[in-house]
Each structure stands twice: as C-alpha cells, then as structure tokens.
Design a protein around this motif. Structure first.
Motif, PDB file in Angstrom:
ATOM      1  N   TYR A 130       0.859  -1.187   0.000  1.00 32.71           N
ATOM      2  CA  TYR A 130       0.000   0.000   0.000  1.00 32.71           C
ATOM      3  C   TYR A 130       0.900   1.244   0.000  1.00 32.71           C
ATOM      4  O   TYR A 130       1.617   1.483   0.981  1.00 32.71           O
ATOM      5  N   ASP A 150       3.569   0.218   3.106  1.00 27.58           N
ATOM      6  CA  ASP A 150       3.456  -0.793   4.151  1.00 27.58           C
ATOM      7  C   ASP A 150       2.768  -2.024   3.575  1.00 27.58           C
ATOM      8  O   ASP A 150       2.318  -2.015   2.418  1.00 27.58           O
ATOM      9  N   THR A 151       2.702  -3.092   4.348  1.00 31.82           N
ATOM     10  CA  THR A 151       2.458  -4.419   3.798  1.00 31.82           C
ATOM     11  C   THR A 151       1.249  -5.096   4.422  1.00 31.82           C
ATOM     12  O   THR A 151       1.075  -5.081   5.654  1.00 31.82           O
ATOM     13  N   TYR A 152       0.437  -5.764   3.556  1.00 31.77           N
ATOM     14  CA  TYR A 152      -0.826  -6.363   3.988  1.00 31.77           C
ATOM     15  C   TYR A 152      -1.043  -7.710   3.312  1.00 31.77           C
ATOM     16  O   TYR A 152      -0.486  -7.991   2.243  1.00 31.77           O
ATOM     17  N   THR A 153      -1.882  -8.527   3.920  1.00 32.20           N
ATOM     18  CA  THR A 153      -2.335  -9.749   3.269  1.00 32.20           C
ATOM     19  C   THR A 153      -3.324  -9.375   2.170  1.00 32.20           C
ATOM     20  O   THR A 153      -3.847  -8.250   2.139  1.00 32.20           O
ATOM     21  N   GLY A 156      -6.369  -7.697   3.317  1.00 33.59           N
ATOM     22  CA  GLY A 156      -6.283  -6.348   3.861  1.00 33.59           C
ATOM     23  C   GLY A 156      -5.824  -6.254   5.293  1.00 33.59           C
ATOM     24  O   GLY A 156      -5.890  -5.179   5.901  1.00 33.59           O
ATOM     25  N   GLU A 157      -5.317  -7.357   5.869  1.00 36.19           N
ATOM     26  CA  GLU A 157      -4.800  -7.340   7.233  1.00 36.19           C
ATOM     27  C   GLU A 157      -3.304  -7.006   7.221  1.00 36.19           C
ATOM     28  O   GLU A 157      -2.561  -7.565   6.414  1.00 36.19           O
ATOM     29  N   PRO A 158      -2.847  -6.116   8.109  1.00 34.22           N
ATOM     30  CA  PRO A 158      -1.413  -5.829   8.159  1.00 34.22           C
ATOM     31  C   PRO A 158      -0.635  -7.072   8.569  1.00 34.22           C
ATOM     32  O   PRO A 158      -1.043  -7.779   9.489  1.00 34.22           O
ATOM     33  N   ASN A 162       4.551  -5.260   9.578  1.00 38.80           N
ATOM     34  CA  ASN A 162       4.028  -3.940   9.240  1.00 38.80           C
ATOM     35  C   ASN A 162       3.804  -3.147  10.531  1.00 38.80           C
ATOM     36  O   ASN A 162       2.734  -3.187  11.129  1.00 38.80           O
ATOM     37  N   HIS A 165       1.337   0.446  10.377  1.00 38.85           N
ATOM     38  CA  HIS A 165      -0.115   0.444  10.527  1.00 38.85           C
ATOM     39  C   HIS A 165      -0.527   0.823  11.947  1.00 38.85           C
ATOM     40  O   HIS A 165      -1.379   1.713  12.143  1.00 38.85           O
TER      41      HIS A 165
END
Length: 429
Positions: A130, A150-153, A156-158, A162, A165
């Motif tokens: 993101y 930053d990074t998510y599944t 949409g979960e960090p 990450n 977040h």
C-alpha cells in the motif's frame, strides 16, 4: 534537472592507504561501476559506468543510465520500498506509472513474493504493498519517485512486520493529534570494508588508536567515510527528507545523521527512506552499511538512535512539569520500551560508553549516561524536549515514535503507582 544523485565517493578502505571508491565494484565483463559529479552548471549528479573498454559500450551505458526521458514520455518510474522480514532490511522494486503523481493515493497497490522476504509461506506468498508516502528520487531524477509502502495480506490485514499500521493508528488518535508530537532522531551507523566486515579505515584484523580523536574530526588519519556521509546528505535534501545535520561519531568508521523535527508518522517515513538512500549509496561505493548496535566489542562506542521528543504542552510555558510527568510514565514502562527498542541492544546498554544500564531506568539534566536526558536549555527555559537515549541504531522508528506518544499521551498509571515511581526518581510532579 537532477539526474542521478550520488557524488564521487572517496573512502578510506584497508589498512592505511586511502583507496578511492570510484572503482567501486566490478560488474559483468570486468567493467567497473561508480559515480561522478556533473559538470559545473548542472543541477544533479550522474551515475558513471567505468572500464578500460574502447568499444564504446561503457560510455553508452552511462548515457542510458542518465537519460532524461521527460521530453519523450509522461511515464515516470516509481520505486516501491518496504521493510523486509527481518524488520531491519529494506526491499524495493520498480514500476512504470503513466504520469507524474503528487500524492500516494494516486498510486496503485502492488504485490510481491513474501516467501522470498521471510514474510509469507510459499503456498500463500502474495503480500500487498500500500503506497503511503512519496519522495523525489535522487538517483533517477526528473519526476521519478521513491514510494514508502506498508504491507498487507490480500484480505487487507497488516502482516506482522508492518509496524507502520499500528503507528498510524496511534498518531491519528485525537489526543495525540492535539499534542502535535515532534521527533528528532539521531541515526548512527557504521561503515564496514567489504569481504572482511571490519570498520572502514581500521587495519584488517587490527585496531586503530583509542577513542578520543575521531568524534567530529577532520584528517585522513581520523575521519573514515566522510564522502559517504556527504553523498547521503544532499540526496536526502533533494528527496524532501527533513534531514537536519550529520557528523562523525566517537568510534572511527561510525557516522550519524539527524532527521527532524518531524511530526507524527512522518518521522518514521523519513528515517526509513533515508536508510534506503544510504543503503543505495554504500552499495554504489562498495562499502557495507551496518546498523548493529555494537559492531565491535570492547572499549568502543556502540551505535544508537537517540530520539528527541516533545509535545505541544512540553514546548509551552510550564512544559518542564509535563516533561517530568512524561519521564515518570516512561520509567513505569521501561521494560516494554526496552523490548521494542532494537535487537542486540543489551550489548550496547551496559552503563559504559555514554549509555545507561539496560536494567535500570534513570534520567538527568545534560547526563549522557542516563536513559532520558534533558538539556540545560530546557531546564533553564522551563520548557522544551526530552531525549530518549535507549533506542538502538537498528530500531524501527514507527515503533519507537508511536510508543513514546502512547506512553506519554495516552497511557495513565494509577495515582498510587505514580506516587511511588515519583519518589524513587526524585521527581516532583
């Protein structure tokens, strides 16, 4: 127009001789890659491919590396940057964007193979990037950009690494927003010779003279790696990083730069992008960068990331009382902060070499051997800031800054606990 910002490096490598880092690293076919300053009257720096070839191949590569694409296309290159699986490493990859952008909301999400960065299993390896902040790209110049992500599944979960977040949640809390938290972060780092992993300017397998002559020093026998520090400074300014200074450190081969004052989440973004630029510059110079908090054991200073911090209330008249209340809260959560302040910090926080013991919380005015230092100027004016000297050089700035805000603005101890702690620390709050 800036083309590719990295001035020529002149670094001392090896036992005594100063080896110019212009021949930085051999590439395919024995060619060597380096950097050079643009000629007078130009506004940037150029990447230079060097070698003994007379075929014209290397000069043509240099032309391509520094090509200005603006007259021919509206496309730009966005370098997506994120924190890898160790929580310390920085990863990046490039993509074409159809037009210049001014806000990260204009950029598409992207993905990468998290199983190759230690952030996802092979059978479900996709991690989503993101875009969160953009900076001008000092390496490519023009309208090209560096993008903090930053990074998510995919859901949409960090992901666990990450840390941005959670920090963003804390910094968006109305109580925190109203206090306008400022951060000034002192990032220390050590430069190592390649292959031997020994500090720059040190005899291989040996040691220089004792500490004392090296802090803020000048001279070929005392300052090792100045051109890397200088080469880092201007690209940070170009990129839009709020870099405020730099200096040589107590241990030879160790340097520091300062970022701030920055407000809220911006502090973490600026430290991470500055680390990325420093990694790129040391890569081109053929020097290894380490953020290890104690790279050399023995009677040598470690590397920290001292974090200067203030709130609106601390900066106003009567702010010293607010600072003392913040110190009280910090003392009560000492173990929590230490656990979040960087890996290997126990090797650095020994009570020696301008550190406090990792086991005991302390504070003092102008005392660099304390956990929290308050400056003489703050004491005299009755307002200002505090310096948390505990964070290690490899700390995550999102974690450290948001935890400081949480502990001093959002968290409240019971009155009984507060009174006992105040008595122990000789604090009247």
């Amino acid at each position: 127009m800036a083309q590719a910002v990295v001035p020529a490096m002149q670094c001392q490598v090896g036992v005594k001789a100063a080896v110019r880092a212009r021949p930085a690293a051999a590439g395919a076919g024995g060619r060597v890659w380096g950097v050079r300053r643009s000629g007078r009257g130009t506004s940037g720096f150029k990447v230079m491919a060097m070698g003994m070839s007379t075929s014209g191949v290397v000069p043509r590569l240099e032309q391509l590396l520094n090509m200005d694409t603006k007259p021919y296309t509206d496309n730009i290159i966005a370098e997506y940057i994120w924190v890898g699986g160790s929580g310390i490493d920085v990863r990046s990859k490039s993509r074409t964007i159809s037009k210049p952008v001014e806000d990260p909301s204009e950029l598409p999400k992207w993905n990468y193979d998290g199983s190759s960065t230690g952030q996802a299993p092979g059978e479900d390896s996709e991690v989503i990037l993101y875009p969160q902040a953009i900076f001008k790209d000092p390496f490519r110049g023009g309208n090209n950009i560096l993008v903090i992500c930053d990074t998510y599944t995919p859901a949409g979960e960090p992901i666990p690494t990450n840390k941005r977040h959670r920090a963003a949640q804390i910094f968006s809390d109305p109580k925190v927003v109203s206090q306008v938290p400022w951060f000034g972060i002192e990032q220390e780092y050590t430069l190592l010779q390649t292959d031997v992993n020994w500090p720059l300017g040190w005899p291989v397998g040996g040691y220089p003279g004792p500490q004392g002559p090296y802090y803020c020093a000048v001279g070929a026998d005392k300052s090792f790696g100045r051109d890397i520090s200088d080469a880092h400074y201007k690209p940070c300014l170009y990129a839009g990083i709020n870099i405020s200074g730099t200096n040589g450190e107590v241990m030879p081969g160790q340097w520091e730069y300062q970022v701030g004052p920055s407000v809220g989440i911006e502090a973490g973004d600026h430290i991470w992008i500055s680390r990325y630029i420093l990694e790129r510059i040391t890569e081109q110079a053929g020097v290894v960068l380490t953020l290890d908090p104690k790279p050399i054991q023995g009677d040598w200073n470690g590397a920290g990331c001292h974090t200067n911090y203030s709130t609106k209330s601390m900066r106003e008249d009567g702010g010293f009382e607010v600072i003392k209340k913040a110190i009280l809260n910090l003392s009560l959560r000492h173990d929590l902060h230490i656990s979040a302040y960087g890996e290997g910090n126990e090797r650095r926080l020994t009570g020696l070499h301008e550190t406090a013991s990792i086991d005991n919380f302390s504070w003092g005015v102008a005392n660099r051997g304390c956990s929290i230092r308050v400056g003489r100027d703050t004491e005299a004016k009755g307002k200002g800031y505090l310096e948390d000297r505990r964070p290690a050089s490899n700390m995550d700035p999102y974690v450290v800054t948001s935890l400081l805000a949480e502990t001093t603005i959002l968290w409240e101890p019971t009155l009984e606990v507060e009174a006992l702690a105040a008595k122990k620390l000789a604090l009247k709050v």
